[in-house]
Design a protein around this motif. Structure first.
Motif, short mmCIF file in Angstrom:
data_model
loop_
_atom_site.label_atom_id
_atom_site.label_comp_id
_atom_site.label_asym_id
_atom_site.label_seq_id
_atom_site.Cartn_x
_atom_site.Cartn_y
_atom_site.Cartn_z
N ALA A 52 1.00 19.51 6.94
CA ALA A 52 0.42 18.34 7.58
C ALA A 52 -0.12 17.35 6.55
N ASP A 53 -0.91 17.85 5.60
CA ASP A 53 -1.47 16.98 4.55
C ASP A 53 -0.38 16.29 3.77
N PHE A 54 0.67 17.07 3.46
CA PHE A 54 1.79 16.54 2.69
C PHE A 54 2.51 15.44 3.47
N LEU A 55 2.73 15.69 4.77
CA LEU A 55 3.39 14.70 5.62
C LEU A 55 2.58 13.41 5.69
N HIS A 56 1.27 13.58 5.73
CA HIS A 56 0.39 12.41 5.80
C HIS A 56 0.57 11.55 4.54
N LEU A 57 0.61 12.25 3.41
CA LEU A 57 0.80 11.57 2.13
C LEU A 57 2.17 10.89 2.07
N VAL A 58 3.19 11.62 2.57
CA VAL A 58 4.55 11.07 2.61
C VAL A 58 4.60 9.79 3.45
N SER A 59 3.84 9.76 4.55
CA SER A 59 3.86 8.58 5.42
C SER A 59 3.36 7.33 4.67
N PHE A 60 2.33 7.49 3.82
CA PHE A 60 1.86 6.35 3.02
C PHE A 60 2.95 5.89 2.05
N LEU A 61 3.59 6.89 1.44
CA LEU A 61 4.63 6.62 0.45
C LEU A 61 5.79 5.88 1.09
N ILE A 62 6.21 6.34 2.28
CA ILE A 62 7.31 5.69 3.01
C ILE A 62 6.97 4.22 3.24
N THR A 109 -4.25 3.63 1.28
CA THR A 109 -4.49 2.69 2.37
C THR A 109 -4.99 1.36 1.83
N VAL A 110 -5.87 1.40 0.82
CA VAL A 110 -6.33 0.16 0.18
C VAL A 110 -5.15 -0.59 -0.42
N PHE A 111 -4.23 0.15 -1.05
CA PHE A 111 -3.06 -0.46 -1.67
C PHE A 111 -2.16 -1.12 -0.62
N ILE A 112 -1.95 -0.43 0.52
CA ILE A 112 -1.13 -0.98 1.60
C ILE A 112 -1.76 -2.26 2.14
N ILE A 113 -3.08 -2.23 2.31
CA ILE A 113 -3.80 -3.41 2.79
C ILE A 113 -3.66 -4.56 1.80
N TYR A 114 -3.76 -4.24 0.51
CA TYR A 114 -3.59 -5.26 -0.54
C TYR A 114 -2.20 -5.88 -0.46
N LEU A 115 -1.16 -5.04 -0.32
CA LEU A 115 0.21 -5.55 -0.23
C LEU A 115 0.39 -6.45 0.97
N MET A 116 -0.15 -6.04 2.12
CA MET A 116 0.07 -6.78 3.36
C MET A 116 -0.72 -8.09 3.42
N LYS A 117 -1.89 -8.08 2.81
CA LYS A 117 -2.79 -9.22 3.00
C LYS A 117 -2.79 -10.20 1.80
N PHE A 118 -2.58 -9.68 0.59
CA PHE A 118 -2.78 -10.53 -0.58
C PHE A 118 -1.58 -10.68 -1.51
N LYS A 119 -0.72 -9.65 -1.60
CA LYS A 119 0.33 -9.65 -2.61
C LYS A 119 1.55 -10.44 -2.13
N LYS A 120 1.90 -11.47 -2.91
CA LYS A 120 3.12 -12.23 -2.60
C LYS A 120 4.32 -11.52 -3.20
N PRO A 121 5.51 -11.53 -2.56
CA PRO A 121 5.79 -12.26 -1.32
C PRO A 121 5.51 -11.46 -0.05
#
Lengths: 10, 212
Positions: free
Chosen positions: B7-17, B70-82
């Motif tokens: 379960a923990d591994f799958l959770h980590l994989v989901s972020f990676l995906i 999660t912080v990285f995903i938020i950064y990509l979605m909200k601030f990182k161009k393009p």
């Protein structure tokens, strides 16, 4: 009934 | 307990995906920022215990990895161009303050491990996580079309909580311990994913992309 959470779960 | 590590591994994989998907397609079409924001709230509330006690190197590093991904995903979605340019805020309009944050608070008052502040906060994070995917599902329903990698993401997240339920049943069979808050939250969470997963499995079998 026990409502016991595990500290090591994420 | 092997189920729990899967379960923990799958959770980590989901972020990676999700991170790989955003980088590969160079956009974040179809992704709900509100869901990611709720996940960050979940981890920040639940992992306050990083400052309270030490469990294991595995435990601490996974918690830090979950928060930083999660912080990285938020950064990509909200601030990182393009990537951030394609964020569809018009479709990401589920009233999350009204229904998710408040709804989880009501559920935490009804079902919790204890009334102590940390335990109540922890229970709140369980209910918040259970409901977190709703803005994403709402958004997918609005835009109808689902990219396959996005289905992999929601799929990995859904199966992750299911494996936790299996792990709790396994633990109960060994020790007789059960945490009703986790179990009920996990069941609600899995049910929310189940409908999506049903279509997801069908689309995998047919080998085609899926649409809701």
């Amino acid at each position: 009934k026990k409502n016991k959470k595990s500290k090591d779960e994420l | 307990n092997p189920f729990r590590y899967i379960a923990d591994f799958l959770h980590l994989v989901s972020f990676l995906i999700l991170i790989l998907k955003i980088r590969k397609t160079r956009n974040c079409l179809g992704l709900s920022f509100r869901t990611q924001e709720i996940y960050l709230a979940v981890f920040c509330v639940r992992y306050i215990d990083l400052f309270m006690y030490f469990v294991s190197v595995y435990n601490t590093s996974m918690k830090l990895l979950y928060i930083s991904s999660t912080v990285f995903i938020i950064y990509l979605m909200k601030f990182k161009k393009p990537y951030c340019l394609s964020y569809d805020s018009a479709s990401d309009d589920f009233p999350h303050y009204k229904f998710i944050y408040t709804g989880a608070a009501v559920l935490a008052l009804l079902v919790h491990t204890d009334l102590a502040p940390f335990e109540l906060g922890w229970s709140y994070s369980i209910w918040l996580e259970a409901l977190a995917i709703i803005p994403q599902l709402h958004m997918l329903q609005k835009i109808k079309d689902v990219e396959n990698i996005t289905s992999n993401y929601v799929g990995a997240l859904g199966v992750y909580r299911f494996f936790y339920i299996v792990s709790w049943i396994y633990k109960y069979s060994l020790t007789g311990d059960v945490c009703w808050t986790s179990l009920l939250g996990g069941i609600v969470q899995t049910i929310l994913y189940a409908d999506f997963l049903y279509y997801y499995i069908i689309s995998l079998k047919s080998g085609k992309g899926m649409s809701l």
